[in-house]
Design an enzyme around this catalytic site. Structure first.
Site, PDB file in Angstrom:
ATOM      1  N   LYS A   1       1.305  -0.994   0.357  1.00 56.17           N
ATOM      2  CA  LYS A   1      -0.300   0.290   0.279  1.00 56.17           C
ATOM      3  C   LYS A   1       0.980   1.015   0.440  1.00 56.17           C
ATOM      4  O   LYS A   1       0.209   2.469  -0.981  1.00 56.17           O
ATOM      5  CB  LYS A   1      -0.626  -0.448   1.074  1.00 56.17           C
ATOM      6  CG  LYS A   1      -1.929  -0.546   0.746  1.00 56.17           C
ATOM      7  CD  LYS A   1      -2.976  -2.065   3.279  1.00 56.17           C
ATOM      8  CE  LYS A   1      -3.381  -2.811   2.270  1.00 56.17           C
ATOM      9  NZ  LYS A   1      -3.997  -2.851   3.322  1.00 56.17           N
TER      10      LYS A   1
ATOM     11  N   GLN B   1      -3.890  -1.584   9.710  1.00 54.69           N
ATOM     12  CA  GLN B   1      -3.706  -2.838   9.428  1.00 54.69           C
ATOM     13  C   GLN B   1      -4.633  -3.973  10.253  1.00 54.69           C
ATOM     14  O   GLN B   1      -4.187  -3.898  11.186  1.00 54.69           O
ATOM     15  CB  GLN B   1      -2.049  -3.463   9.188  1.00 54.69           C
ATOM     16  CG  GLN B   1      -2.331  -4.102   7.854  1.00 54.69           C
ATOM     17  CD  GLN B   1      -3.060  -4.206   6.614  1.00 54.69           C
ATOM     18  OE1 GLN B   1      -3.188  -3.595   6.100  1.00 54.69           O
ATOM     19  NE2 GLN B   1      -3.741  -5.901   6.723  1.00 54.69           N
TER      20      GLN B   1
ATOM     21  N   ASP C   1      -9.773   3.229   4.878  1.00 51.58           N
ATOM     22  CA  ASP C   1     -10.801   1.525   4.618  1.00 51.58           C
ATOM     23  C   ASP C   1     -12.095   1.324   4.927  1.00 51.58           C
ATOM     24  O   ASP C   1     -12.895   0.124   4.220  1.00 51.58           O
ATOM     25  CB  ASP C   1     -10.030   1.063   5.684  1.00 51.58           C
ATOM     26  CG  ASP C   1      -9.493  -0.037   5.423  1.00 51.58           C
ATOM     27  OD1 ASP C   1      -8.236   0.082   4.369  1.00 51.58           O
ATOM     28  OD2 ASP C   1      -8.092  -0.367   6.346  1.00 51.58           O
TER      29      ASP C   1
END
Ligand code: NAP
Length: 257
Positions: free
Chosen positions: A26, A70, A93
């Site tokens: 990412k 994450q 997200d």
């Protein structure tokens, strides 16, 4: 255009090797797209207060357009509480309760990256969703539920399946669009698939033997039956990252007013 460079803050807690690989990918994509990357690594022992303090600082930092923490987290940290600490406008997200609620009631907002990527793939392949029967295998908050809602919003008739769903093969065989996200290697076989159906394989399963990474769909067996199918790796995964970058740009536009 605001003239400001979008910025993505990534938080990696602990030493899960797969998470480290995902975050590195990412960050690399951010670099390629001209998005600033602010990376924070915390020890697996990091406490709730330390994690919340970092998220609070990033929420206030005007250089940071989006924040990604994450998952999975070390077991002593509550993933829902941690995720929900992220300001909704920076929730790239799309996993906070605010973002999930916006999706559920059809308001604009930041959408979860992987199901958004699937919607782009289906659109790009010219798959007609209006009136289609879509079967989604898996009902996680991360993927299955938002996927089902996005397909429903696109006027598909959606069946959301899980471990207690009876006769999965029979249900899947009726699907015009079949999306598998269960984390079971090669669960979906050729006789589960209606000829010509669009098959999206979201699963990522690590196997000790070659090829190392496999999906939830037996690609070799299903490909001749399906009208369209995504491979693993190389199908949905890159779209997840692309949608993260897109969300970061959207968040930058929102937060800069
Ligand atoms: P998860 O939270 O473990 O959820 C799995 C879902 O599958 C649950 O709803 C579970 O049902 C259902 N399930 C498991 N085994 C089943 C079976 N034999 N029959 C029917 N349903 C079954 O997983 P997730 O986070 O949604 O991820 C699913 C897969 O997608 C994983 O392989 C993950 O690595 C992958 N993934 C890939 C990306 C990407 O970027 N490509 C992104 C996210 C996830 P219950 O609810 O009844 O337990």
């Amino acid at each position: 255009m605001t003239g400001e460079t979008p910025g993505l803050a990534t938080i990696l807690i602990g030493d899960d090797p797969a998470s480290a690989v995902y975050v590195a990918a990412k960050r690399r994509a951010c670099g390629e797209a001209g998005i600033r990357s602010f990376h924070h690594e915390l020890a697996a022992s990091a406490g709730r207060d330390e994690v919340h303090g970092l998220i609070d600082r990033l929420n206030r930092d005007p250089r940071v357009s989006g924040i990604l923490c994450q998952l999975p987290l070390p077991p002593h940290l509550d993933p829902a509480e941690t995720t929900n600490r992220i300001a909704p406008d920076k929730d790239v997200d799309g996993l906070t309760v605010a973002s999930a609620g916006r999706l559920a009631v059809g308001l604009d907002g930041l959408r979860p990256c992987t199901p958004s990527g699937v919607m782009h793939l289906l659109e790009d392949a010219g798959v007609e969703l209006r009136g289609a029967l879509a079967v989604v295998l898996g009902r996680s908050n991360l993927f299955g539920k938002p996927m089902a809602q996005m397909l429903l919003a696109a006027d598909a008739t959606v069946v959301a399946c899980h471990r207690r769903t009876p006769d999965l093969p029979g249900l899947c065989r009726q699907a015009d669009v079949l999306v598998a996200a269960v984390g079971r290697p090669a669960l979906v076989q050729a006789d589960w698939v209606k000829p010509g159906a669009a098959v999206i394989d979201v699963g990522i399963n690590r196997t000790p033997s070659s090829p190392g990474l496999v999906g939830d769909v037996d690609f070799e067996a299903v490909a001749p039956v399906a009208g369209a199918i995504t491979p693993v790796p190389g199908g949905v995964g890159p779209m997840t990252i692309a949608c993260l970058l897109r969300n970061t740009l959207q968040a930058a536009r929102t937060t800069s007013g």
